[in-house]
Scaffold this motif. Structure first.
Motif, short mmCIF file in Angstrom:
data_model
loop_
_atom_site.label_atom_id
_atom_site.label_comp_id
_atom_site.label_asym_id
_atom_site.label_seq_id
_atom_site.Cartn_x
_atom_site.Cartn_y
_atom_site.Cartn_z
N GLN A 1 0.86 -1.10 0.08
CA GLN A 1 0.02 -0.18 -0.09
C GLN A 1 0.89 1.14 0.13
OE1 GLN A 1 -1.95 -1.72 3.44
NE2 GLN A 1 -0.94 -0.30 4.86
N HIS A 2 0.50 2.36 -0.42
CA HIS A 2 1.30 3.71 -0.53
C HIS A 2 1.22 4.52 0.58
CE1 HIS A 2 -0.18 2.79 -4.85
NE2 HIS A 2 0.93 3.38 -5.09
N ALA A 3 0.17 4.35 1.36
CA ALA A 3 0.31 5.06 2.70
C ALA A 3 -0.73 4.69 3.79
CB ALA A 3 0.06 6.66 2.50
N THR A 4 -0.77 4.87 5.10
CA THR A 4 -1.97 4.82 5.99
C THR A 4 -2.43 6.39 5.97
OG1 THR A 4 -0.86 3.12 7.02
CG2 THR A 4 -2.37 4.14 8.22
N ILE A 5 -3.84 6.07 5.81
CA ILE A 5 -4.24 7.42 6.02
C ILE A 5 -5.32 7.52 7.44
CG2 ILE A 5 -6.27 9.10 5.02
CD1 ILE A 5 -5.26 7.77 2.32
N LEU A 6 -4.99 8.23 8.16
CA LEU A 6 -5.64 8.40 9.50
C LEU A 6 -7.20 9.42 9.30
CD1 LEU A 6 -2.74 9.00 12.10
CD2 LEU A 6 -3.70 6.79 11.17
N VAL A 7 -7.89 8.62 9.56
CA VAL A 7 -9.45 9.49 9.33
C VAL A 7 -10.27 9.21 10.81
CG1 VAL A 7 -9.55 8.58 7.01
CG2 VAL A 7 -10.65 7.17 8.88
N SER B 1 -11.33 -4.30 10.23
CA SER B 1 -11.20 -5.21 11.21
C SER B 1 -10.22 -4.34 12.21
CB SER B 1 -10.14 -6.27 10.56
OG SER B 1 -8.90 -5.73 10.34
N GLU B 2 -10.24 -4.71 13.57
CA GLU B 2 -9.78 -4.27 14.52
C GLU B 2 -8.29 -4.59 14.74
OE1 GLU B 2 -11.19 -2.06 16.98
OE2 GLU B 2 -12.81 -2.26 15.53
N VAL B 3 -7.42 -3.67 14.95
CA VAL B 3 -5.95 -3.92 15.01
C VAL B 3 -5.54 -3.00 16.32
CG1 VAL B 3 -5.56 -4.04 12.69
CG2 VAL B 3 -5.53 -1.61 13.62
N PRO B 4 -4.24 -3.14 16.88
CA PRO B 4 -3.87 -2.62 18.13
C PRO B 4 -4.25 -1.30 18.32
CG PRO B 4 -2.34 -4.19 17.38
CD PRO B 4 -3.39 -4.15 16.30
N GLY C 1 -6.81 0.70 16.36
CA GLY C 1 -7.97 1.16 15.85
C GLY C 1 -8.48 0.34 15.05
N THR C 2 -9.16 0.66 14.06
CA THR C 2 -9.85 -0.03 13.21
C THR C 2 -9.67 0.31 11.77
OG1 THR C 2 -12.03 -0.08 14.38
CG2 THR C 2 -12.21 -0.90 12.14
N ARG C 3 -9.16 -0.86 10.78
CA ARG C 3 -8.42 -0.55 9.70
C ARG C 3 -9.19 -1.09 8.48
NH1 ARG C 3 -5.71 -4.79 7.59
NH2 ARG C 3 -4.01 -3.52 6.25
N LEU C 4 -8.95 -0.77 7.31
CA LEU C 4 -9.58 -1.47 6.12
C LEU C 4 -8.31 -1.02 4.83
CD1 LEU C 4 -10.62 0.47 3.56
CD2 LEU C 4 -12.87 0.45 5.19
N VAL C 5 -8.36 -1.64 4.13
CA VAL C 5 -7.49 -1.72 2.79
C VAL C 5 -8.28 -1.44 1.45
CG1 VAL C 5 -5.35 -2.23 1.48
CG2 VAL C 5 -5.48 -2.48 4.06
N ALA C 6 -8.00 -0.51 0.83
CA ALA C 6 -8.87 -0.39 -0.36
C ALA C 6 -7.88 -0.19 -1.79
CB ALA C 6 -9.82 0.81 -0.37
N PHE D 1 -4.36 1.94 -0.35
CA PHE D 1 -4.34 2.89 0.68
C PHE D 1 -4.81 2.19 1.81
CE2 PHE D 1 -4.19 6.18 -2.19
CZ PHE D 1 -3.07 6.85 -2.10
N GLU D 2 -4.19 2.06 3.12
CA GLU D 2 -5.00 1.78 4.36
C GLU D 2 -5.58 2.84 5.00
OE1 GLU D 2 -3.54 -0.69 8.28
OE2 GLU D 2 -2.01 0.99 7.82
N TYR D 3 -6.72 2.61 5.34
CA TYR D 3 -7.45 3.87 6.12
C TYR D 3 -7.27 3.25 7.48
CZ TYR D 3 -8.77 5.94 1.64
OH TYR D 3 -8.63 6.30 0.20
N LEU D 4 -7.40 4.27 8.54
CA LEU D 4 -7.33 3.72 9.78
C LEU D 4 -7.93 4.71 10.67
CD1 LEU D 4 -6.21 1.87 12.15
CD2 LEU D 4 -4.35 3.57 12.33
N GLN D 5 -8.86 4.19 11.58
CA GLN D 5 -9.66 5.03 12.36
C GLN D 5 -9.08 4.85 13.95
OE1 GLN D 5 -14.07 5.17 12.40
NE2 GLN D 5 -13.97 5.69 14.57
N PRO D 6 -8.24 5.78 14.28
CA PRO D 6 -7.66 5.53 15.65
C PRO D 6 -8.72 5.27 16.94
CG PRO D 6 -6.54 7.39 14.36
CD PRO D 6 -7.84 6.90 13.72
N ARG D 7 -8.16 4.72 17.74
CA ARG D 7 -9.10 4.52 19.03
C ARG D 7 -8.91 5.73 19.79
NH1 ARG D 7 -9.61 -0.71 18.88
NH2 ARG D 7 -8.02 -2.17 19.12
N ALA D 8 -10.05 6.09 20.14
CA ALA D 8 -10.45 7.48 20.87
C ALA D 8 -9.63 7.64 22.16
CB ALA D 8 -11.94 7.75 21.19
#
Length: 114
Positions: A61-67, A89-92, A94-99, A107-114
């Motif tokens: 993947q090119h980059a991880t994008i935090l959203v 899926s849940e990762v250490p 946050g929640t991520r997906l790759v598209a 790109f990997e999209y990651l929603q970090p844990r709050a």
């Protein structure tokens, strides 16, 4: 306001320990966060995610994008006709997906844990 918080460059390295000094110097005075993911070792150094381990079975993947909101990303990707190559899926951290975007960029999209 943008849903995108930040972008992290993914850097595949053969030797994590040998690679760290350069990225630490480039990123400045940042805390290095290390964590395993599947069979790889990762180190987050400022805007760089160093990835060490067997890469052949993982999607490049090119980059991880935090959203802020992963559901907003899923909607935008669906409208654009993007392919979800790794379902949310849940990762250490946050929640991520790759598209894969229609133009072929991955790109990997990651929603970090709050």
């Amino acid at each position: 306001m943008s849903n995108i918080q930040a972008m992290i460059v993914n850097v595949r390295v053969d030797n994590l320990e040998a690679s760290l000094p350069l990225y630490k110097e480039l990123a400045g005075d940042v805390e290095v966060m290390r964590f395993p993911y599947e069979d790889m070792n990762l180190a987050l150094v400022g805007p760089f995610l160093l990835i060490s381990g067997p890469h052949e079975k993982h999607i490049s993947q090119h980059a991880t994008i935090l959203v802020e909101s992963l559901p907003l990303v899923v909607d935008a990707l669906a409208k654009a006709g993007a392919e979800i190559v790794d379902e949310p899926s849940e990762v250490p951290n946050g929640t991520r997906l790759v598209a894969r975007h229609p133009d072929g960029a991955v790109f990997e999209y990651l929603q970090p844990r709050a």
